[in-house]
Design a protein around this motif. Structure first.
Motif, PDB file in Angstrom:
ATOM      1  N   HIS A  28       0.809  -1.212   0.000  1.00 25.16           N
ATOM      2  CA  HIS A  28       0.000   0.000   0.000  1.00 25.16           C
ATOM      3  C   HIS A  28       0.848   1.269   0.000  1.00 25.16           C
ATOM      4  CE1 HIS A  28      -3.172  -2.859   0.998  1.00 25.16           C
ATOM      5  NE2 HIS A  28      -3.954  -1.980   0.414  1.00 25.16           N
ATOM      6  N   LEU A  29       1.991   1.207   0.644  1.00 26.13           N
ATOM      7  CA  LEU A  29       2.871   2.365   0.630  1.00 26.13           C
ATOM      8  C   LEU A  29       3.389   2.613  -0.783  1.00 26.13           C
ATOM      9  CD1 LEU A  29       4.096   4.571   2.335  1.00 26.13           C
ATOM     10  CD2 LEU A  29       5.987   3.036   2.868  1.00 26.13           C
ATOM     11  N   GLY A  30       3.707   1.545  -1.498  1.00 26.58           N
ATOM     12  CA  GLY A  30       4.134   1.680  -2.892  1.00 26.58           C
ATOM     13  C   GLY A  30       3.060   2.323  -3.754  1.00 26.58           C
ATOM     14  N   LEU A  31       1.822   1.919  -3.547  1.00 27.02           N
ATOM     15  CA  LEU A  31       0.715   2.535  -4.287  1.00 27.02           C
ATOM     16  C   LEU A  31       0.577   4.017  -3.944  1.00 27.02           C
ATOM     17  CD1 LEU A  31      -2.099  -0.167  -4.102  1.00 27.02           C
ATOM     18  CD2 LEU A  31      -0.726   0.466  -6.087  1.00 27.02           C
ATOM     19  N   ALA A  32       0.706   4.346  -2.672  1.00 32.87           N
ATOM     20  CA  ALA A  32       0.579   5.740  -2.247  1.00 32.87           C
ATOM     21  C   ALA A  32       1.695   6.596  -2.842  1.00 32.87           C
ATOM     22  CB  ALA A  32       0.595   5.823  -0.720  1.00 32.87           C
ATOM     23  N   ILE A  33       2.910   6.074  -2.851  1.00 33.22           N
ATOM     24  CA  ILE A  33       4.039   6.817  -3.417  1.00 33.22           C
ATOM     25  C   ILE A  33       3.843   6.998  -4.917  1.00 33.22           C
ATOM     26  CG2 ILE A  33       6.518   6.685  -3.931  1.00 33.22           C
ATOM     27  CD1 ILE A  33       6.827   5.387  -1.130  1.00 33.22           C
ATOM     28  N   GLY A  34       3.390   5.939  -5.572  1.00 33.52           N
ATOM     29  CA  GLY A  34       3.113   6.033  -7.010  1.00 33.52           C
ATOM     30  C   GLY A  34       2.040   7.068  -7.307  1.00 33.52           C
ATOM     31  N   ALA A  35       0.993   7.095  -6.511  1.00 34.08           N
ATOM     32  CA  ALA A  35      -0.080   8.073  -6.702  1.00 34.08           C
ATOM     33  C   ALA A  35       0.441   9.492  -6.496  1.00 34.08           C
ATOM     34  CB  ALA A  35      -1.228   7.780  -5.742  1.00 34.08           C
ATOM     35  N   ALA A  36       1.262   9.682  -5.467  1.00 32.82           N
ATOM     36  CA  ALA A  36       1.828  11.008  -5.210  1.00 32.82           C
ATOM     37  C   ALA A  36       2.759  11.427  -6.346  1.00 32.82           C
ATOM     38  CB  ALA A  36       2.578  11.011  -3.876  1.00 32.82           C
ATOM     39  N   PHE A  37       3.539  10.482  -6.859  1.00 39.25           N
ATOM     40  CA  PHE A  37       4.463  10.768  -7.957  1.00 39.25           C
ATOM     41  C   PHE A  37       3.704  11.203  -9.205  1.00 39.25           C
ATOM     42  CE2 PHE A  37       7.007   9.354 -11.631  1.00 39.25           C
ATOM     43  CZ  PHE A  37       8.150  10.119 -11.404  1.00 39.25           C
ATOM     44  N   LEU A  38       2.533  10.618  -9.420  1.00 39.57           N
ATOM     45  CA  LEU A  38       1.715  10.970 -10.581  1.00 39.57           C
ATOM     46  C   LEU A  38       0.919  12.246 -10.365  1.00 39.57           C
ATOM     47  CD1 LEU A  38       0.438   7.407 -11.528  1.00 39.57           C
ATOM     48  CD2 LEU A  38       2.156   8.767 -12.729  1.00 39.57           C
ATOM     49  N   GLY A  39       1.061  12.846  -9.190  1.00 35.64           N
ATOM     50  CA  GLY A  39       0.384  14.103  -8.914  1.00 35.64           C
ATOM     51  C   GLY A  39      -1.046  13.934  -8.472  1.00 35.64           C
ATOM     52  N   LEU A  40      -1.432  12.737  -8.121  1.00 38.85           N
ATOM     53  CA  LEU A  40      -2.791  12.539  -7.631  1.00 38.85           C
ATOM     54  C   LEU A  40      -2.880  13.091  -6.220  1.00 38.85           C
ATOM     55  CD1 LEU A  40      -3.282   8.932  -8.982  1.00 38.85           C
ATOM     56  CD2 LEU A  40      -4.079  11.060  -9.996  1.00 38.85           C
ATOM     57  N   ASP A  41      -4.011  13.584  -5.841  1.00 36.73           N
ATOM     58  CA  ASP A  41      -4.252  14.289  -4.578  1.00 36.73           C
ATOM     59  C   ASP A  41      -3.533  13.672  -3.389  1.00 36.73           C
ATOM     60  OD1 ASP A  41      -5.210  15.833  -2.538  1.00 36.73           O
ATOM     61  OD2 ASP A  41      -7.287  15.232  -2.778  1.00 36.73           O
ATOM     62  N   ILE A  46      -6.822  10.157  -2.981  1.00 36.77           N
ATOM     63  CA  ILE A  46      -6.425   8.764  -3.219  1.00 36.77           C
ATOM     64  C   ILE A  46      -5.345   8.337  -2.238  1.00 36.77           C
ATOM     65  CG2 ILE A  46      -5.291   7.227  -4.864  1.00 36.77           C
ATOM     66  CD1 ILE A  46      -6.717   8.789  -7.078  1.00 36.77           C
ATOM     67  N   THR A  47      -4.322   9.153  -2.061  1.00 27.30           N
ATOM     68  CA  THR A  47      -3.218   8.784  -1.171  1.00 27.30           C
ATOM     69  C   THR A  47      -3.709   8.634   0.266  1.00 27.30           C
ATOM     70  OG1 THR A  47      -1.705   9.979  -2.602  1.00 27.30           O
ATOM     71  CG2 THR A  47      -0.896   9.397  -0.421  1.00 27.30           C
ATOM     72  N   GLY A  48      -4.514   9.559   0.721  1.00 30.36           N
ATOM     73  CA  GLY A  48      -5.065   9.467   2.068  1.00 30.36           C
ATOM     74  C   GLY A  48      -5.924   8.228   2.234  1.00 30.36           C
ATOM     75  N   SER A  49      -6.670   7.897   1.187  1.00 31.63           N
ATOM     76  CA  SER A  49      -7.497   6.701   1.233  1.00 31.63           C
ATOM     77  C   SER A  49      -6.638   5.451   1.337  1.00 31.63           C
ATOM     78  CB  SER A  49      -8.363   6.638  -0.031  1.00 31.63           C
ATOM     79  OG  SER A  49      -8.969   5.385  -0.166  1.00 31.63           O
ATOM     80  N   LEU A  50      -5.545   5.409   0.593  1.00 32.07           N
ATOM     81  CA  LEU A  50      -4.650   4.254   0.648  1.00 32.07           C
ATOM     82  C   LEU A  50      -3.998   4.131   2.015  1.00 32.07           C
ATOM     83  CD1 LEU A  50      -2.938   4.527  -2.842  1.00 32.07           C
ATOM     84  CD2 LEU A  50      -4.548   2.774  -2.092  1.00 32.07           C
ATOM     85  N   LEU A  51      -3.591   5.248   2.589  1.00 30.87           N
ATOM     86  CA  LEU A  51      -2.956   5.204   3.903  1.00 30.87           C
ATOM     87  C   LEU A  51      -3.947   4.775   4.975  1.00 30.87           C
ATOM     88  CD1 LEU A  51      -0.609   8.305   3.739  1.00 30.87           C
ATOM     89  CD2 LEU A  51       0.001   5.886   3.567  1.00 30.87           C
ATOM     90  N   SER A  52      -5.197   5.210   4.857  1.00 27.16           N
ATOM     91  CA  SER A  52      -6.182   4.764   5.843  1.00 27.16           C
ATOM     92  C   SER A  52      -6.480   3.287   5.656  1.00 27.16           C
ATOM     93  CB  SER A  52      -7.463   5.589   5.748  1.00 27.16           C
ATOM     94  OG  SER A  52      -8.146   5.318   4.544  1.00 27.16           O
ATOM     95  N   ASP A  53      -6.368   2.794   4.421  1.00 24.30           N
ATOM     96  CA  ASP A  53      -6.556   1.366   4.168  1.00 24.30           C
ATOM     97  C   ASP A  53      -5.447   0.564   4.833  1.00 24.30           C
ATOM     98  OD1 ASP A  53      -7.774  -0.911   3.068  1.00 24.30           O
ATOM     99  OD2 ASP A  53      -6.426  -0.856   1.342  1.00 24.30           O
TER     100      ASP A  53
END
Length: 86
Positions: A28-41, A46-53
């Motif tokens: 999940h951390l990898g997904l969050a980093i990828g989302a942040a790298f792509l400029g997603l919120d 999305i990143t906050g949702s992944l971290l809460s997951d």
């Protein structure tokens, strides 16, 4: 009962020994980093949702079986059987 509590504690220790928490966190951390790298919120979307997951993540059925197997072995070592662990 004492044995029931011992089984539950051994089961949870089994999750730690088998690193189940780290597997989920890494994914999940990898997904969050990828989302942040792509400029997603990165501030909550999305990143906050992944971290809460990650925080509320439950273990897979396989992870639960591995933790149960660890607890059974711990009970056998400590008590000689799993009687009374239910």
């Amino acid at each position: 009962s004492e044995r029931g509590l011992a089984f539950v504690i051994a089961h949870e220790i089994g999750h730690v020994v088998n690193r189940h928490h780290l597997r989920g966190l890494g994914f999940h951390l990898g997904l969050a980093i990828g989302a942040a790298f792509l400029g997603l919120d990165a501030t909550g979307g999305i990143t906050g949702s992944l971290l809460s997951d990650v925080i509320g993540r439950t273990h897979s059925r396989t992870a639960e079986l591995e933790a149960d197997a660890f607890a059974v072995q711990a009970m056998k070592r400590a008590y000689g059987s799993v009687d009374g662990a239910e």
